[in-house]
Design an enzyme around this catalytic site. Structure first.
Site, PDB file in Angstrom:
ATOM      1  N   LYS A  84     -17.595  21.052   2.178  1.00  0.00           N
ATOM      2  CA  LYS A  84     -16.169  21.104   1.986  1.00  0.00           C
ATOM      3  C   LYS A  84     -15.877  21.888   0.939  1.00  0.00           C
ATOM      4  O   LYS A  84     -16.421  22.163   0.037  1.00  0.00           O
ATOM      5  CB  LYS A  84     -15.975  19.562   1.326  1.00  0.00           C
ATOM      6  CG  LYS A  84     -16.026  18.408   2.550  1.00  0.00           C
ATOM      7  CD  LYS A  84     -15.621  17.082   1.808  1.00  0.00           C
ATOM      8  CE  LYS A  84     -15.661  15.927   2.964  1.00  0.00           C
ATOM      9  NZ  LYS A  84     -14.623  15.886   4.058  1.00  0.00           N
TER      10      LYS A  84
ATOM     11  N   GLU B 152     -20.207  12.881   9.222  1.00  0.00           N
ATOM     12  CA  GLU B 152     -21.512  11.975   9.048  1.00  0.00           C
ATOM     13  C   GLU B 152     -21.073  10.609   9.005  1.00  0.00           C
ATOM     14  O   GLU B 152     -22.103   9.752   9.299  1.00  0.00           O
ATOM     15  CB  GLU B 152     -22.034  12.588   7.495  1.00  0.00           C
ATOM     16  CG  GLU B 152     -21.345  11.934   6.290  1.00  0.00           C
ATOM     17  CD  GLU B 152     -19.906  12.138   6.316  1.00  0.00           C
ATOM     18  OE1 GLU B 152     -19.181  12.951   6.741  1.00  0.00           O
ATOM     19  OE2 GLU B 152     -19.256  11.173   5.575  1.00  0.00           O
TER      20      GLU B 152
ATOM     21  N   ARG C  46     -19.612   8.700  11.155  1.00  0.00           N
ATOM     22  CA  ARG C  46     -20.018   8.116  12.516  1.00  0.00           C
ATOM     23  C   ARG C  46     -21.409   8.044  12.810  1.00  0.00           C
ATOM     24  O   ARG C  46     -22.070   7.223  13.523  1.00  0.00           O
ATOM     25  CB  ARG C  46     -19.369   9.161  13.643  1.00  0.00           C
ATOM     26  CG  ARG C  46     -19.578  10.734  13.720  1.00  0.00           C
ATOM     27  CD  ARG C  46     -18.632  11.385  14.336  1.00  0.00           C
ATOM     28  NE  ARG C  46     -17.743  11.916  13.572  1.00  0.00           N
ATOM     29  CZ  ARG C  46     -16.549  12.414  14.113  1.00  0.00           C
ATOM     30  NH1 ARG C  46     -16.639  13.146  15.319  1.00  0.00           N
ATOM     31  NH2 ARG C  46     -15.425  12.595  13.378  1.00  0.00           N
TER      32      ARG C  46
ATOM     33  N   LYS D 192     -18.682   1.813   6.336  1.00  0.00           N
ATOM     34  CA  LYS D 192     -19.233   3.336   5.889  1.00  0.00           C
ATOM     35  C   LYS D 192     -19.204   3.312   4.618  1.00  0.00           C
ATOM     36  O   LYS D 192     -18.263   3.103   3.759  1.00  0.00           O
ATOM     37  CB  LYS D 192     -18.313   4.508   6.528  1.00  0.00           C
ATOM     38  CG  LYS D 192     -18.560   5.669   6.065  1.00  0.00           C
ATOM     39  CD  LYS D 192     -17.533   6.750   6.459  1.00  0.00           C
ATOM     40  CE  LYS D 192     -17.890   8.045   5.670  1.00  0.00           C
ATOM     41  NZ  LYS D 192     -16.714   9.212   6.272  1.00  0.00           N
TER      42      LYS D 192
HETATM   43  N1  BES Z   1     -15.090  11.509   4.684  1.00  0.00           N
HETATM   44  C1  BES Z   1     -14.374  12.279   5.608  1.00  0.00           C
HETATM   45  C2  BES Z   1     -13.017  12.095   6.042  1.00  0.00           C
HETATM   46  C3  BES Z   1     -11.798  11.881   4.998  1.00  0.00           C
HETATM   47  C4  BES Z   1     -11.320  13.342   4.890  1.00  0.00           C
HETATM   48  C5  BES Z   1     -11.560  10.985   4.544  1.00  0.00           C
HETATM   49  C6  BES Z   1     -10.328  13.222   3.798  1.00  0.00           C
HETATM   50  C7  BES Z   1     -10.320  11.094   3.563  1.00  0.00           C
HETATM   51  C8  BES Z   1      -9.879  12.319   3.413  1.00  0.00           C
HETATM   52  C9  BES Z   1     -15.146  12.456   6.888  1.00  0.00           C
HETATM   53  O1  BES Z   1     -16.546  12.440   6.485  1.00  0.00           O
HETATM   54  C10 BES Z   1     -14.799  13.733   7.054  1.00  0.00           C
HETATM   55  O2  BES Z   1     -15.248  14.628   6.658  1.00  0.00           O
HETATM   56  N2  BES Z   1     -14.749  14.096   8.658  1.00  0.00           N
HETATM   57  C11 BES Z   1     -14.301  15.230   8.948  1.00  0.00           C
HETATM   58  C12 BES Z   1     -14.750  15.290  10.369  1.00  0.00           C
HETATM   59  C13 BES Z   1     -14.539  16.678  11.348  1.00  0.00           C
HETATM   60  C14 BES Z   1     -15.729  17.483  10.684  1.00  0.00           C
HETATM   61  C15 BES Z   1     -14.788  16.296  12.681  1.00  0.00           C
HETATM   62  C16 BES Z   1     -12.877  15.727   8.814  1.00  0.00           C
HETATM   63  O3  BES Z   1     -12.061  14.648   8.865  1.00  0.00           O
HETATM   64  O4  BES Z   1     -12.367  16.637   8.547  1.00  0.00           O
HETATM   65 ZN    ZN Z   2     -17.181  10.968   5.176  1.00  0.00          ZN
HETATM   66 ZN    ZN Z   3     -17.789  14.182   6.102  1.00  0.00          ZN
END
Ligand code: BES
Ligand code: ZN
Ligand code: ZN
Length: 518
Positions: free
Chosen positions: A290, A362, A364, A278
């Site tokens: 975010k 995103e 995935r 990724k």
């Molecule tokens: N890149 C983030 C995941 C992440 C968050 C990695 C904090 C390291 C630290 C990913 O793209 C993401 O935002 N995932 C969401 C998924 C949710 C919307 C289902 C998450 O983990 O909140």
């Molecule tokens: Zn991400």
């Molecule tokens: Zn994300």
């Protein structure tokens, strides 16, 4: 467009950290520079044999300290001796001999480079004696891995050389162990070039490292090595090919997405290992934006791709002879008038449709196209993806382990063992059918990119990815595939003693070991 481009495009390559430090293994009895002495806990004297070449007054001072119990040599401790006519010394505590593991030895080696200050000079001699090969190898590996810092963007003070990383380390041991130590030190240095590269990419600021800049560096890497081919699928090509996952995530950014494909030793017959990363060079969350606190950390959201590139570098540097594939899905996830929306339905490269319920899920989406492309075009024996995929994985495992999911028990066990061997823990997590059902019950598309509730978020993410693993040709069985969620291990682990700060280069060593056995 052109003029706008000049505002943020760098001219010339991104700054990179240097080569790993020089390690010279020898049996000669001289002590070059500062003496480094690894000691088991509660030692009362220097290991017999290690005193040779040490000035008598320094030896006396060390033995006095040990007899008095002024340095107990507990794991993680160090003491500097200076001011005697016999030279300087750095004592390193290894902890109790019966508690020793390769990881304890790596961390002890790391303590050497972490403790090195101006007073120690640039040349050191580590004297091992009576220590088994694997422990010496791990100690040396730890010294090398910890000797990295990312100060490329700091303006250098010409009068201060304290941050110059040009350590030269001599290592001595018994003659019969010399050859093995030399070989392991060479391998560690080669693999470390890959770890350093992964850290450099991970640490790079997102205004300088965007998808096509990553691609440019990959192409440069391909040009520098006869046995490496690099192919880039650019934005227009990805659109034409129907890569709706990659395009959907990346289209909201001026810095357009791309897919980068590395092939090492392409003239060797496949099927071959395939690593998929990724590569979100910055994850704002997109329209599902975010919160601001710590958003800067989302520059590390491309660490899966950094590790993939780092593994390629490590394999080339260690002289791997078989075919290996790497693929990275590069995009910047931005909100804009051209960004995808929650509610959109996209068609991925596999032909499956996805209901995008949250644009922050995103990773995935880009991986769905990467996995499908790798499985259908690149002849993999197995595929392992790495992704900073979910905050939920950090909730589950903290910073101590990456989550590990697989559709194949043998592959899962091999990765788990390789991780253990390297001190990079990958912890098995479940791929229950219920998670797959949850992700495939969208009312209007084949798959949804968000679980129905918030529970088990790293498992539902893995179950999503599984929908995009093609079957082996002519069968109804999926290609062996594993997913490593590195959200908790890619950066910021205070307990990771092999890293000063920032990107860790996680799993470059695990995957190099898995692929080569070295
Ligand atoms: N890149 C983030 C995941 C992440 C968050 C990695 C904090 C390291 C630290 C990913 O793209 C993401 O935002 N995932 C969401 C998924 C949710 C919307 C289902 C998450 O983990 O909140
Ligand atoms: Zn991400
Ligand atoms: Zn994300």
């Amino acid at each position: 467009m052109r003029r706008f481009g000049r505002i943020f495009k760098r001219h010339g390559p991104l700054p990179q950290s240097g080569e790993p430090m020089q390690v010279i293994v020898n049996t000669n009895e001289n002590t070059n520079g500062t003496l480094v002495l690894p000691l088991w806990q509660d030692s009362k004297n220097m290991a017999p044999g290690s005193e040779s070449g040490v000035h008598r007054s320094l030896k006396n001072q060390i033995e006095n300290i040990l007899v008095e119990g002024d340095f107990k040599a507990k794991a993680g401790t160090a003491m500097t001796l200076a001011g005697t006519e016999g030279g300087k010394a750095l004592l390193i505590g290894l902890g109790k001999e019966e508690d020793a593991t390769p990881q304890v030895m790596r961390e002890s080696g790391a303590k050497v480079t972490a403790s090195c200050k101006k007073i120690h000079g640039k040349t050191l001699t580590v004297k091992f004696h009576g220590m088994e090969d694997a422990y010496m190898a791990a100690f040396v590996e730890g010294m090398i891995l910890r000797d990295y810092s990312y100060d490329n963007y700091k303006t250098k003070d010409e009068d201060d050389d304290s941050d110059d990383r040009e350590l030269k380390i001599h290592v001595t041991c018994e003659e019969e162990k010399h050859a093995a130590l030399e070989t392991s030190a060479e391998t560690s240095s080669a693999v470390a070039t890959g770890v350093y590269l992964a850290r450099d990419l991970g640490n790079a600021p997102p205004n300088d490292l965007y998808p096509m800049e990553f691609a440019r560096q990959a192409i440069e890497f391909g040009s520098a090595h006869d046995n490496v081919d690099v192919k880039v699928i650019n934005y227009d090509e990805a659109r034409t090919m129907g890569m709706g996952g990659l395009v959907g995530v990346g289209m909201g950014s001026y810095r357009k997405p791309c897919m980068v494909i590395f092939e090492i030793n392409g003239d060797k017959p496949g099927p071959s290992p395939c690593i998929v990363g990724k590569g979100i060079t910055f994850d704002t969350g997109g329209i599902s934006i975010k919160p601001s606190p710590s958003m800067d950390e989302m520059k590390y959201d491309m660490h899966g791709s950094a590790t993939t590139f780092g593994v390629m570098q490590a394999l080339v540097a260690s002289g791997h002879k078989d075919r290996v594939i790497g693929l990275t899905c590069m995009a910047e996830n931005m909100p804009s008038s051209n960004a995808q929306r929650p509610g959109d339905v996209i068609t991925t490269y596999s032909g499956k449709t996805v209901e995008v319920l949250n644009t922050d899920a995103e990773g995935r989406l880009v991986l769905s196209d990467g996995l499908w492309y790798a499985g259908t075009h690149l002849n993999p024996s197995y595929m392992i993806d790495l992704a900073t995929l979910t905050g939920a994985c950090v909730v589950a495992l903290g910073h101590e382990a990456s989550g590990l999911w697989s559709n194949n028990d043998e592959l899962l066990n091999n990765i788990k063992e390789a991780g253990e061997h390297c001190g990079e823990i990958a912890w098995p997590m479940p791929l229950f059918k219920a998670f797959e059902k949850e992700m495939t019950d969208s009312k209007i598309a084949d798959v949804r990119n968000l679980g129905a509730g918030r529970w088990g978020g790293s498992n539902t993410a893995a179950a999503f990815l599984k929908q995009f693993v093609p079957n082996m040709e002519g069968t109804d069985e999926q290609i062996p595939w594993a997913h490593l969620d590195i959200a908790g291990t890619a950066w910021g682990a205070k307990t990771n003693k092999l890293v000063k700060n920032g990107a860790t280069g996680i799993h470059v060593r695990t995957l190099h070991h898995l692929i080569t056995g070295q």
